[in-house]
Design a protein around this motif. Structure first.
Motif, PDB file in Angstrom:
ATOM      1  N   ARG A  99       0.856  -1.178   0.000  1.00 46.92           N
ATOM      2  CA  ARG A  99       0.000   0.000   0.000  1.00 46.92           C
ATOM      3  C   ARG A  99       0.893   1.228   0.000  1.00 46.92           C
ATOM      4  O   ARG A  99       1.841   1.314   0.772  1.00 46.92           O
ATOM      5  CB  ARG A  99      -0.916   0.019   1.226  1.00 46.92           C
ATOM      6  N   PRO A 101       0.678   5.252   0.375  1.00 40.56           N
ATOM      7  CA  PRO A 101      -0.142   6.441   0.647  1.00 40.56           C
ATOM      8  C   PRO A 101       0.353   7.685  -0.085  1.00 40.56           C
ATOM      9  O   PRO A 101      -0.286   8.726  -0.023  1.00 40.56           O
ATOM     10  CB  PRO A 101       0.007   6.603   2.159  1.00 40.56           C
ATOM     11  N   THR A 103       0.822   9.579  -3.278  1.00 38.94           N
ATOM     12  CA  THR A 103       0.259   9.552  -4.638  1.00 38.94           C
ATOM     13  C   THR A 103       1.325   9.773  -5.694  1.00 38.94           C
ATOM     14  O   THR A 103       1.172   9.354  -6.845  1.00 38.94           O
ATOM     15  CB  THR A 103      -0.824  10.635  -4.763  1.00 38.94           C
ATOM     16  N   LYS A 122       0.397  15.040   7.620  1.00 45.09           N
ATOM     17  CA  LYS A 122      -0.811  14.916   6.811  1.00 45.09           C
ATOM     18  C   LYS A 122      -0.387  14.390   5.450  1.00 45.09           C
ATOM     19  O   LYS A 122       0.343  15.063   4.714  1.00 45.09           O
ATOM     20  CB  LYS A 122      -1.509  16.270   6.679  1.00 45.09           C
ATOM     21  N   LEU A 123      -0.822  13.164   5.160  1.00 43.24           N
ATOM     22  CA  LEU A 123      -0.406  12.514   3.916  1.00 43.24           C
ATOM     23  C   LEU A 123      -1.023  13.200   2.705  1.00 43.24           C
ATOM     24  O   LEU A 123      -1.936  14.042   2.825  1.00 43.24           O
ATOM     25  CB  LEU A 123      -0.809  11.045   3.958  1.00 43.24           C
ATOM     26  N   GLU A 124      -0.523  12.808   1.557  1.00 45.33           N
ATOM     27  CA  GLU A 124      -1.033  13.403   0.323  1.00 45.33           C
ATOM     28  C   GLU A 124      -2.497  13.060   0.099  1.00 45.33           C
ATOM     29  O   GLU A 124      -3.203  13.764  -0.624  1.00 45.33           O
ATOM     30  CB  GLU A 124      -0.178  12.929  -0.863  1.00 45.33           C
ATOM     31  N   THR A 125      -2.961  11.986   0.754  1.00 45.99           N
ATOM     32  CA  THR A 125      -4.379  11.607   0.649  1.00 45.99           C
ATOM     33  C   THR A 125      -5.260  12.467   1.555  1.00 45.99           C
ATOM     34  O   THR A 125      -6.480  12.358   1.530  1.00 45.99           O
ATOM     35  CB  THR A 125      -4.563  10.126   1.028  1.00 45.99           C
ATOM     36  N   GLY A 126      -4.639  13.313   2.390  1.00 55.25           N
ATOM     37  CA  GLY A 126      -5.388  14.173   3.301  1.00 55.25           C
ATOM     38  C   GLY A 126      -5.632  13.554   4.670  1.00 55.25           C
ATOM     39  O   GLY A 126      -6.263  14.175   5.527  1.00 55.25           O
ATOM     40  N   GLU A 127      -5.129  12.346   4.886  1.00 53.88           N
ATOM     41  CA  GLU A 127      -5.357  11.645   6.155  1.00 53.88           C
ATOM     42  C   GLU A 127      -4.260  12.001   7.148  1.00 53.88           C
ATOM     43  O   GLU A 127      -3.070  11.989   6.821  1.00 53.88           O
ATOM     44  CB  GLU A 127      -5.397  10.145   5.922  1.00 53.88           C
ATOM     45  N   SER A 151      -2.453   5.283  10.783  1.00 54.92           N
ATOM     46  CA  SER A 151      -3.510   6.300  10.790  1.00 54.92           C
ATOM     47  C   SER A 151      -3.731   6.811  12.212  1.00 54.92           C
ATOM     48  O   SER A 151      -3.787   6.036  13.176  1.00 54.92           O
ATOM     49  CB  SER A 151      -4.802   5.715  10.224  1.00 54.92           C
TER      50      SER A 151
END
Length: 466
Positions: A99, A101, A103, A122-127, A151
């Protein structure tokens, strides 16, 4: 009870809500710290067991997935991390969970360059996530890194803790409400009984019962005080009835006597000296009735503070000697002995001489009535201390009945023996006590038993005589 129970319950709920909020924040922080420690432990295990150095390169071993699943079962954790094994340049050597995270598909080198082992990003996915990195050491050199991404929601997740906390708070609320209800009911029941008894007393019905064995001190004092008050009211009601009967009798007797005597003179039933004697008796009865009415008016006026007390400086030896002499002249009887004991030193006091005489004459008359004209009365003037003078009026009569001692200063109270021996309204002692207090003193029953009764009149010595 409903009033207090509702407010106690609201207070309890507010308190539990505050505790719940603080507990949730504390448990979230504790869970975060504990799970981050577990994550650090996993990263260190992977770095130690599943990464080796071959031909100068960092090579990951197999078995990372199996190890993590085994640890999840043992630790009963719901953690689902993303794991990277990278070399010192940030090149990804292994991603067991496959996986990504990021992008962009490129592992950020800034994570490795950051000096903190635990980072919140804060990951590139916004999480929102936490990154834990552990160095892979080979002969003291960092050959690579084990990077674990977890997470933030999973690290702070507390489903089981929420259930336990909710169960605990609900249980505390129920137990607290039940306790408050029981205690409030226990406290309110005797108060309700007192309220019911008060309505009985308001209707002049004293036939009621109140609980006796109450452990709560304040409620026990309330019930006990109400019992004493109701008993006192009942006694006063009895005295009021006796007063009406006594006053009616005392006023009716001279009126009846006067009516009969005057009627006899008018109808010529008697004449001459006998008629004159009848008129003298009628005049005497009229004067007696006038005296009783005057006593009533004076007493009521004194209660309303409409009679002033005029205090002045008096030598107490001289004043007491004059009062005793005047009374002795008016009551010179063969079987009556009056003794007086004065102070050797001269002491002044600020008193109203007329009111002082009124009190002492009343005490002497009462002593004479108790002796029935045969016995000894002793009047003693003495210093109780540096500030108080005392005058004892003592007689060796039959004494006052034990049950009457607490009532002798009540208005219109007359003892059983006195009712039949003497006429009067029962105002002498209450009136005398009021006069004594108006002169900043007091009148008390010091002692009474068969053969000895002592009334003490107390009043302050002048300050300049200290």
């Amino acid at each position: 009870m409903r009033y207090w129970t509702t407010r106690y319950l609201i207070t309890l709920v507010i308190g539990l809500v505050v505790v719940a909020v603080i507990s949730v924040l504390w448990i979230r922080q504790t869970n975060l710290e504990n799970r981050l420690n577990v994550t650090k432990y996993l990263a260190q295990e992977i770095a130690d067991r599943f990464v080796e150095e071959q031909s100068g390169e960092t090579v990951p071993r197999e078995g990372v997935l199996e190890y993590i699943r085994e640890r999840q079962k043992i630790l009963d954790t719901e953690l689902d991390p993303i794991i990277y094994i990278v070399d010192s340049n940030g090149r990804v050597l292994s991603n067991p969970f496959e996986r990504d995270p990021f992008t962009s598909g490129v592992f950020p080198v800034g994570i490795l360059e950051n000096e903190n082992d635990v980072q919140r990003v804060k990951l590139e996915t916004g999480e929102e996530s936490y990154i834990v990195k552990t160095p892979i050491q080979t002969e003291g050199v960092t050959a690579g890194w084990v990077v674990v991404i977890q997470s933030a929601n999973q690290l702070t997740q507390m489903n089981q803790e929420f259930r336990l906390l909710a169960t605990l708070l609900v249980s505390l609320a129920l137990i607290g409400w039940a306790t408050i209800y029981v205690l409030t009911r226990r406290l309110s029941r005797p108060i309700q009984d007192v309220a019911t008894a008060a309505r009985h007393v308001q209707e002049q019905d004293y036939d009621f019962s109140l609980p006796a064995n109450i452990k709560e001190k304040e409620v026990h004092e309330l019930v006990h005080s109400f019992k004493e008050m109701s008993g006192r009211l009942q006694e006063l009601e009895r005295l009021r009835s006796e007063l009406l009967a006594g006053v009616t009798h005392e006023l009716k007797t001279p009126v009846t006597s006067m009516t009969g005597l005057i009627q006899a003179v008018r109808d010529d039933v008697v004449s001459g000296e006998e008629a004159k004697e009848f008129l003298d008796v009628s005049l005497s009865e009229a004067n007696r009735m006038k005296t009783m009415v005057a006593d009533l008016l004076e007493f009521n006026s004194f209660v309303a503070y409409s009679i002033p007390v005029s205090k002045d400086h008096h030598n107490m030896n001289t004043l007491l000697k004059e009062i005793i002499h005047q009374w002795e002249v008016a009551n010179d009887e063969e079987g009556l002995i009056l003794e007086s004991y004065l102070l050797e030193e001269e002491v002044d006091a600020e008193v109203d001489a007329m009111r002082m005489q009124q009190v002492l004459v009343n005490l002497l008359n009462n002593a004479k009535q108790a002796l029935k004209g045969n016995g000894t009365i002793a009047v003693s003037l003495y210093k109780k201390d540096s500030y108080i003078l005392g005058i004892d009026v003592e007689d060796n009569g039959g004494g006052i009945a034990e049950e009457e001692k607490t009532l002798i200063f009540e208005r219109f109270f007359r003892g059983e023996n006195k009712k039949y021996d003497t006429h009067g309204l029962g105002l002498g002692l209450p009136f005398s006590k009021m006069i004594a207090r108006s002169m900043d003193g007091d009148l008390v029953l010091k002692e009474s038993r068969p053969g000895k009764t002592i009334f003490t009149l107390e009043f302050p010595i002048l300050k300049n005589e200290e």
